[in-house]
Design a protein around this motif. Structure first.
Motif, PDB file in Angstrom:
ATOM      1  N   SER A 131      61.569  40.717   2.915  1.00 50.80           N
ATOM      2  CA  SER A 131      60.135  40.554   2.813  1.00 50.80           C
ATOM      3  C   SER A 131      59.241  41.048   3.668  1.00 50.80           C
ATOM      4  O   SER A 131      58.393  41.781   4.036  1.00 50.80           O
ATOM      5  CB  SER A 131      60.210  38.700   3.906  1.00 50.80           C
ATOM      6  OG  SER A 131      58.811  38.545   4.871  1.00 50.80           O
ATOM      7  N   THR A 144      55.799  42.996   3.218  1.00 54.56           N
ATOM      8  CA  THR A 144      54.205  42.653   4.078  1.00 54.56           C
ATOM      9  C   THR A 144      54.146  44.517   4.445  1.00 54.56           C
ATOM     10  O   THR A 144      53.034  44.044   4.389  1.00 54.56           O
ATOM     11  CB  THR A 144      55.320  42.221   5.287  1.00 54.56           C
ATOM     12  OG1 THR A 144      55.711  40.668   4.728  1.00 54.56           O
ATOM     13  CG2 THR A 144      53.934  41.902   6.251  1.00 54.56           C
ATOM     14  N   ALA A 185      54.385  42.185  10.205  1.00 55.90           N
ATOM     15  CA  ALA A 185      56.199  41.861   9.655  1.00 55.90           C
ATOM     16  C   ALA A 185      57.207  41.671   9.708  1.00 55.90           C
ATOM     17  O   ALA A 185      57.843  40.836   9.054  1.00 55.90           O
ATOM     18  CB  ALA A 185      56.480  43.687   8.449  1.00 55.90           C
ATOM     19  N   GLY A 222      57.093  37.901  10.544  1.00 54.63           N
ATOM     20  CA  GLY A 222      56.851  37.372   9.512  1.00 54.63           C
ATOM     21  C   GLY A 222      58.786  36.825   9.248  1.00 54.63           C
ATOM     22  O   GLY A 222      58.432  36.555   8.606  1.00 54.63           O
TER      23      GLY A 222
END
Length: 71
Positions: free
Chosen positions: A34, A38, A64, A67
């Protein structure tokens, strides 16, 4: 009268520990993926596009990371 030391052995949940270890490993791989996705996507944006969403290049990794940790 002498007291013999008592030997208390706690049960070790090997299967549970291993299961949690695997779950943590999988979660960390998802977080890494992820984060990388990102960063890659945000780096594709122009400075103007980043400014439109309230970011600058220096914010990308922080955004990032936050997140990824929210997974």
């Amino acid at each position: 009268m002498q007291f013999a030391p008592s030997l208390h052995i706690e049960a070790v949940d090997i299967v549970g520990r291993f299961s949690r270890m695997v779950e943590n490993w999988v979660l960390n791989r998802k977080r890494e993926a992820s984060f990388a996705k990102t960063v890659k996507e945000l780096n594709k944006l122009t400075n103007r596009e980043l400014a439109d969403i309230g970011l600058n290049r220096g914010d990308i990794e922080d955004v990032a990371r936050k997140g990824a940790l929210a997974l």
